[in-house]
Design a protein around this motif. Sequence first.
Motif, PDB file in Angstrom:
ATOM      1  N   GLU A 113       0.830  -1.189   0.000  1.00 11.01           N
ATOM      2  CA  GLU A 113       0.000   0.000   0.000  1.00 11.01           C
ATOM      3  C   GLU A 113       0.872   1.249   0.000  1.00 11.01           C
ATOM      4  O   GLU A 113       1.911   1.294   0.636  1.00 11.01           O
ATOM      5  CB  GLU A 113      -0.929   0.016   1.208  1.00 11.01           C
ATOM      6  CG  GLU A 113      -2.023  -1.017   1.132  1.00 11.01           C
ATOM      7  CD  GLU A 113      -2.941  -0.957   2.334  1.00 11.01           C
ATOM      8  OE1 GLU A 113      -2.903   0.045   3.071  1.00 11.01           O
ATOM      9  OE2 GLU A 113      -3.684  -1.925   2.536  1.00 11.01           O
ATOM     10  N   GLN A 114       0.433   2.252  -0.728  1.00  9.62           N
ATOM     11  CA  GLN A 114       1.175   3.510  -0.793  1.00  9.62           C
ATOM     12  C   GLN A 114       0.350   4.617  -0.166  1.00  9.62           C
ATOM     13  O   GLN A 114      -0.873   4.543  -0.116  1.00  9.62           O
ATOM     14  CB  GLN A 114       1.486   3.876  -2.234  1.00  9.62           C
ATOM     15  CG  GLN A 114       2.413   2.900  -2.896  1.00  9.62           C
ATOM     16  CD  GLN A 114       2.724   3.335  -4.324  1.00  9.62           C
ATOM     17  OE1 GLN A 114       2.224   4.343  -4.794  1.00  9.62           O
ATOM     18  NE2 GLN A 114       3.562   2.573  -4.998  1.00  9.62           N
ATOM     19  N   MET A 115       1.048   5.625   0.273  1.00 13.49           N
ATOM     20  CA  MET A 115       0.342   6.788   0.798  1.00 13.49           C
ATOM     21  C   MET A 115      -0.369   7.480  -0.357  1.00 13.49           C
ATOM     22  O   MET A 115       0.106   7.440  -1.487  1.00 13.49           O
ATOM     23  CB  MET A 115       1.328   7.751   1.459  1.00 13.49           C
ATOM     24  CG  MET A 115       1.975   7.195   2.693  1.00 13.49           C
ATOM     25  SD  MET A 115       3.095   8.379   3.485  1.00 13.49           S
ATOM     26  CE  MET A 115       1.956   9.645   3.961  1.00 13.49           C
ATOM     27  N   PRO A 116      -1.494   8.126  -0.106  1.00 11.31           N
ATOM     28  CA  PRO A 116      -2.182   8.826  -1.190  1.00 11.31           C
ATOM     29  C   PRO A 116      -1.308   9.950  -1.741  1.00 11.31           C
ATOM     30  O   PRO A 116      -0.573  10.600  -1.009  1.00 11.31           O
ATOM     31  CB  PRO A 116      -3.437   9.389  -0.524  1.00 11.31           C
ATOM     32  CG  PRO A 116      -3.215   9.280   0.931  1.00 11.31           C
ATOM     33  CD  PRO A 116      -2.165   8.261   1.169  1.00 11.31           C
ATOM     34  N   TRP A 117      -1.393  10.169  -3.046  1.00 13.82           N
ATOM     35  CA  TRP A 117      -0.588  11.181  -3.716  1.00 13.82           C
ATOM     36  C   TRP A 117      -1.392  12.462  -3.831  1.00 13.82           C
ATOM     37  O   TRP A 117      -2.594  12.449  -4.043  1.00 13.82           O
ATOM     38  CB  TRP A 117      -0.201  10.692  -5.106  1.00 13.82           C
ATOM     39  CG  TRP A 117       0.694  11.627  -5.838  1.00 13.82           C
ATOM     40  CD1 TRP A 117       2.045  11.687  -5.732  1.00 13.82           C
ATOM     41  CD2 TRP A 117       0.310  12.634  -6.764  1.00 13.82           C
ATOM     42  NE1 TRP A 117       2.540  12.671  -6.551  1.00 13.82           N
ATOM     43  CE2 TRP A 117       1.479  13.279  -7.197  1.00 13.82           C
ATOM     44  CE3 TRP A 117      -0.899  13.067  -7.271  1.00 13.82           C
ATOM     45  CZ2 TRP A 117       1.487  14.320  -8.108  1.00 13.82           C
ATOM     46  CZ3 TRP A 117      -0.892  14.117  -8.182  1.00 13.82           C
ATOM     47  CH2 TRP A 117       0.284  14.719  -8.588  1.00 13.82           C
ATOM     48  N   SER A 118      -0.719  13.584  -3.698  1.00  8.82           N
ATOM     49  CA  SER A 118      -1.382  14.868  -3.908  1.00  8.82           C
ATOM     50  C   SER A 118      -0.412  15.804  -4.621  1.00  8.82           C
ATOM     51  O   SER A 118       0.797  15.617  -4.593  1.00  8.82           O
ATOM     52  CB  SER A 118      -1.824  15.479  -2.580  1.00  8.82           C
ATOM     53  OG  SER A 118      -0.701  15.702  -1.752  1.00  8.82           O
ATOM     54  N   LEU A 119      -0.967  16.819  -5.270  1.00  7.64           N
ATOM     55  CA  LEU A 119      -0.132  17.791  -5.966  1.00  7.64           C
ATOM     56  C   LEU A 119       0.757  18.530  -4.982  1.00  7.64           C
ATOM     57  O   LEU A 119       0.310  18.868  -3.875  1.00  7.64           O
ATOM     58  CB  LEU A 119      -1.002  18.807  -6.698  1.00  7.64           C
ATOM     59  CG  LEU A 119      -1.684  18.318  -7.965  1.00  7.64           C
ATOM     60  CD1 LEU A 119      -2.683  19.366  -8.454  1.00  7.64           C
ATOM     61  CD2 LEU A 119      -0.674  18.023  -9.042  1.00  7.64           C
ATOM     62  N   PRO A 120       2.013  18.793  -5.335  1.00  7.71           N
ATOM     63  CA  PRO A 120       2.866  19.583  -4.449  1.00  7.71           C
ATOM     64  C   PRO A 120       2.340  21.010  -4.345  1.00  7.71           C
ATOM     65  O   PRO A 120       1.755  21.539  -5.285  1.00  7.71           O
ATOM     66  CB  PRO A 120       4.236  19.542  -5.115  1.00  7.71           C
ATOM     67  CG  PRO A 120       3.995  19.090  -6.501  1.00  7.71           C
ATOM     68  CD  PRO A 120       2.684  18.372  -6.546  1.00  7.71           C
ATOM     69  N   VAL A 121       2.568  21.608  -3.198  1.00  5.57           N
ATOM     70  CA  VAL A 121       2.118  22.973  -2.960  1.00  5.57           C
ATOM     71  C   VAL A 121       3.332  23.885  -2.948  1.00  5.57           C
ATOM     72  O   VAL A 121       4.299  23.632  -2.238  1.00  5.57           O
ATOM     73  CB  VAL A 121       1.366  23.077  -1.615  1.00  5.57           C
ATOM     74  CG1 VAL A 121       0.956  24.506  -1.337  1.00  5.57           C
ATOM     75  CG2 VAL A 121       0.158  22.159  -1.618  1.00  5.57           C
TER      76      VAL A 121
END
Length: 75
Positions: A9-17
Amino acid sequence: MRGDASVNEQMPWSLPVNIDRPMKPLCEEGVERIHAAATVILKDFAPPDIDGAIREKLADFVARRTIEGSPPTGV
C-alpha cells in the motif's frame, strides 16, 4: 501473493504545494540598485591564486577538451 498485502500500500498522492509567493516585477530603481551591487561585486573580484603547475594542467585539460569538441571557455 507474497506475505501481507498491506506492505504494497502507498500513501495517497497529492499535488505539491508551492509555498513561495510570486514576486512582483521590480521597479526601475530596484533593477538599478541590483545592477549597481552586482557591478561592485564583479569589479572587486579577483580570481584565487593557483599554483603554476595546477594552472598548466588546467590549461592542458581545457585545450584537450576543446579539441574533443567542447565549447571554448574563458580560461
